[in-house]
Scaffold this active site. Sequence first.
Site, PDB file in Angstrom:
ATOM      1  N   ARG A  99       0.821  -1.221   0.000  1.00 42.39           N
ATOM      2  CA  ARG A  99       0.000   0.000   0.000  1.00 42.39           C
ATOM      3  C   ARG A  99       0.850   1.264   0.000  1.00 42.39           C
ATOM      4  NH1 ARG A  99      -5.406  -0.714   1.746  1.00 42.39           N
ATOM      5  NH2 ARG A  99      -5.460   1.465   2.321  1.00 42.39           N
ATOM      6  N   TRP A 148       2.689   6.084   1.852  1.00 39.52           N
ATOM      7  CA  TRP A 148       2.728   6.389   0.418  1.00 39.52           C
ATOM      8  C   TRP A 148       2.433   7.878   0.338  1.00 39.52           C
ATOM      9  CZ3 TRP A 148      -0.299   7.974  -3.713  1.00 39.52           C
ATOM     10  CH2 TRP A 148       0.217   7.636  -4.977  1.00 39.52           C
ATOM     11  N   GLY A 152      -5.058   8.648   4.045  1.00 39.19           N
ATOM     12  CA  GLY A 152      -6.039   9.529   3.408  1.00 39.19           C
ATOM     13  C   GLY A 152      -5.484  10.928   3.246  1.00 39.19           C
ATOM     14  N   LYS A 156      -4.872  -2.967 -23.704  1.00 37.55           N
ATOM     15  CA  LYS A 156      -5.234  -3.706 -22.494  1.00 37.55           C
ATOM     16  C   LYS A 156      -5.486  -5.164 -22.839  1.00 37.55           C
ATOM     17  CE  LYS A 156      -4.444  -1.760 -19.944  1.00 37.55           C
ATOM     18  NZ  LYS A 156      -3.842  -0.566 -19.386  1.00 37.55           N
ATOM     19  N   HIS A 195      -9.869   2.533 -44.779  1.00 35.82           N
ATOM     20  CA  HIS A 195      -8.573   2.645 -45.460  1.00 35.82           C
ATOM     21  C   HIS A 195      -7.698   1.413 -45.233  1.00 35.82           C
ATOM     22  CE1 HIS A 195      -9.478   6.721 -46.584  1.00 35.82           C
ATOM     23  NE2 HIS A 195      -9.783   6.996 -45.323  1.00 35.82           N
ATOM     24  N   GLU A 253      -2.214  -6.974 -23.772  1.00 33.52           N
ATOM     25  CA  GLU A 253      -1.322  -7.160 -22.629  1.00 33.52           C
ATOM     26  C   GLU A 253      -1.678  -8.369 -21.784  1.00 33.52           C
ATOM     27  OE1 GLU A 253      -1.683  -3.242 -20.571  1.00 33.52           O
ATOM     28  OE2 GLU A 253       0.468  -3.461 -20.301  1.00 33.52           O
ATOM     29  N   LYS A 285       6.239  -3.729 -14.514  1.00 33.51           N
ATOM     30  CA  LYS A 285       5.445  -2.587 -14.053  1.00 33.51           C
ATOM     31  C   LYS A 285       6.169  -1.270 -14.297  1.00 33.51           C
ATOM     32  CE  LYS A 285       1.804  -0.836 -12.287  1.00 33.51           C
ATOM     33  NZ  LYS A 285       0.666  -0.813 -13.194  1.00 33.51           N
TER      34      LYS A 285
HETATM   35  C1  AGP Z   1       0.031  -0.160 -19.206  1.00 29.60           C
HETATM   36  O1  AGP Z   1      -0.964  -1.095 -19.015  1.00 29.60           O
HETATM   37  C2  AGP Z   1       1.346  -0.708 -19.499  1.00 29.60           C
HETATM   38  N1  AGP Z   1       1.776  -1.596 -18.493  1.00 29.60           N
HETATM   39  C3  AGP Z   1       2.401   0.203 -20.087  1.00 29.60           C
HETATM   40  O2  AGP Z   1       1.993   0.511 -21.374  1.00 29.60           O
HETATM   41  C4  AGP Z   1       2.736   1.510 -19.348  1.00 29.60           C
HETATM   42  O3  AGP Z   1       1.661   2.395 -19.434  1.00 29.60           O
HETATM   43  C5  AGP Z   1       4.013   2.136 -19.960  1.00 29.60           C
HETATM   44  O4  AGP Z   1       5.096   1.270 -19.778  1.00 29.60           O
HETATM   45  C6  AGP Z   1       4.324   3.498 -19.366  1.00 29.60           C
HETATM   46  O5  AGP Z   1       4.568   3.407 -18.009  1.00 29.60           O
HETATM   47  P1  AGP Z   1       4.569   4.680 -17.080  1.00 29.60           P
HETATM   48  O6  AGP Z   1       3.192   5.243 -17.075  1.00 29.60           O
HETATM   49  O7  AGP Z   1       4.962   4.140 -15.722  1.00 29.60           O
HETATM   50  O8  AGP Z   1       5.558   5.641 -17.602  1.00 29.60           O
END
Ligand code: AGP
Length: 610
Positions: free
Chosen positions: A27, A77, A102, A487, A506, A490, A605
Amino acid sequence: MCGIIGYIGSRQATPILIGGLRKLEYRGYDSAGVSVIDPASGGPSRVIRCRGKLANLEEKLTREPAAGTVGIGHTRWATHGRPSDENSHPHKAGPISVIHNGIIENHLALRAELVTAGAKFSSETDTEIFAHLVEHALIAGAPDLTTAVRRSLAKVHGSFAFVVMSDKEPGVLVAAKNSSPLVVGLGDGENYVASDVTAILAETRKVIFMEEGEMVTVTRDGVTITDFEGNARTREPKMITWSAVQAEKGGYKHYMLKEIHEQPRAVADTLVGRINLEADDVSLDGIELDVSKIKRIIFIACGTSYHASMVGEHLVEAMARIPTEVDLASEFRYRDPILGPGDLVVAVSQSGETLDTMEAIREAKRKGAQVFAISNVIEASIPRLADYAFYTHAGPEIGVASTKAFTTQLIAITLLAIHLGRRTGTLSKERARELLGELVALPNKMRDIVESGAQIQAIARRYGNANGFLFLGRGSQYPIALEGALKLKEISYIHAEGYAAGEMKHGPIALIDEHLPVVVLVPRGPSYEKTVSNLAEVRARQGKVIAIATRGDNEIGGHSDEVIVIPDTALELQPILTVLPMQLLSYYVADFKGTDIDQPRNLAKSVSVE
Ligand code: AGP
C-alpha cells in the site's frame, strides 16, 4: 494510500506491528514507523520511524528497540510532503501519536489556525495537524482521548482513517474512518485495528469492518463503536475465511480487478483539494503556469500514459486553444525535435521511472523547454527531473496493466486543461463551472459502470475465443480504442488493433468477417452519427459489434450485437467513463482464457530500460 495497524494487549506490540506492516507494504513503501508504549511503566511512547522501505525501519529497531504492549504502525505512500524521516508517521504532538491513511482537505487552513494557537510543526504532512488538534482538544478540557478525537474529527474534511494513541491514556487506542478503509480485529485479551484485513490475519480472523463516519475506542478487553456524534453503533463481528493471498487482493481474484473497482475512490482522491467551486477554477497544488509564455504544449509518454496524453491533446486544445502535440517518449529524442523556451513539455508517467520518458525530458530541458510532470509516485525520478510536479494520488498500482493510474491521469490532465483554459480566457467561467460539477459527479458514475461487471463478463465469455479484436473510436474516443486494444493484448495475448473509426475503410475493413468482434466507442456527441455509420459498415460485413453507448440511446441496439451503456457526462469527460468497460472486457476475456493477469508474460510494471 498508506497502511495502518494498531495493537493493544499483553504481548510485545512491535513484532506484531512489523508483521502487519509487512503485509501492508504494497500500500505504500516510501517510509515506515511505529509508536509503542508500555502501560506498565507509564513511560512516554517511543516513536521510531524512517524513510525508505520497511527493512530500514526493522534495521533501525534493532539499534533502537521499542518495547511495550500497545502500539501503532504505519507504512507511507506520500501525498503531502516528500518521503523523509520527518514526514514519516506516526506524528507526535505532546502525548499524542497519530497514524493516518487519506488526505485532510482543509489542512492548510487548520495548520494556520494551529500555528496561531502556538502549535509547532515538525513535518510537511497534513496528518500532523490531527495530532495537534487532539492535543489542543485535551488541553481545552476534553475529558478523555475518545472525546478529544471526536471533537477534532468535527474540524477535518477529507478522506481518512486515523489511529490515535495517548501517553496519558495508554490503555486505549481510538480510530476513526471516513472514506478510507478501517477494520477492527478481535482477539482474546487483545485487539487490533488496521487499514486492511491482511495486516491482522495472522493474529485473528474475527473482525468488524468499520463503516463511514464511525469511530472506535479499543481496549485490551473490548471495543466501543459510535458515530462521530457519539451515538452507539452495534455490529456483529465477521469470521474471515479468505486465504492470506485473497485478503491482500481485498477478496478480488486479481489485483487488476481490485484496482478497476478502486477507480471511483482513486479519482475522488485525485480531485481532493484541487477544485474551487467558488472561483470556477482549479488549483494545481500551488503551481501557476504563465500562459503568456507558453506557445506550444507537447505531451510525451509511453504505453497507456501515451493514450492519456492523446486525450490530453484534445482537452488542452479545446479548452486552452494552445497548439498541442503528442509524442511517444521512446521516439522523441531520436528525431532531434525542434524545441525552445516557448514550449511546455508535459511528461505523463504512472511509475515516474520510465527511462524513455526520462530521456525525453532531458532532451527537452537541454533545448530550453519547461517540463510539467504528471506522476503517480511522489519523488520518483520523473517528477524530480521536471520543473513542475503534479501527482495523481491513485495509490500504488500492483497489476501490470494500468487501470486506475490511467483514469487518474485523465483527471490530472483535465485539471491542467481547465487551469490553462481559465488563464488563456478561452474557457468561460460558465463552462468551467459545468465541468467542475461533472468532475465531482464522476466517481458515482464510474461506480455505476464498474459494478455492472456481470454483463461484461457474459460478453467476454461469448467472444473470448476470438483470434483478434478491433477497437474503433473517433475524436477523444480514438485514444480509448487504442487503450482498449493495448489492455486486451497485454493480459489476454489476443491480437487487437485500435483504429480511428474513420480510418477503418482505409485498410482494417479487410479484416472484418463473422469471426471478428469489433468494439465501437459510440457515446453521444458530435461524432455520433459518423461512428454509427462505421458501425453499420462492420455489420454489413458480418462483423460482431460490441457498442459502448450512452444510457438512453435507444437507436444503437438496432445496429449492434451487444450494447454496454455508460452514464451521460460532459463530452470532455467521456473517455474516463468509456475506458472502464474496456478494462473490464479485457480483464474478463483474460480471466476466461486463464492467463496470468497481474503479471502478464514479458511485461514489467516499471520499464527502466530503453
Ligand atoms: C500499461 O498497461 C502498461 N503496463 C504500459 O503501457 C505503461 O503504461 C508504460 O510502460 C508506461 O509506463 P509509465 O506510465 O509508468 O511511464
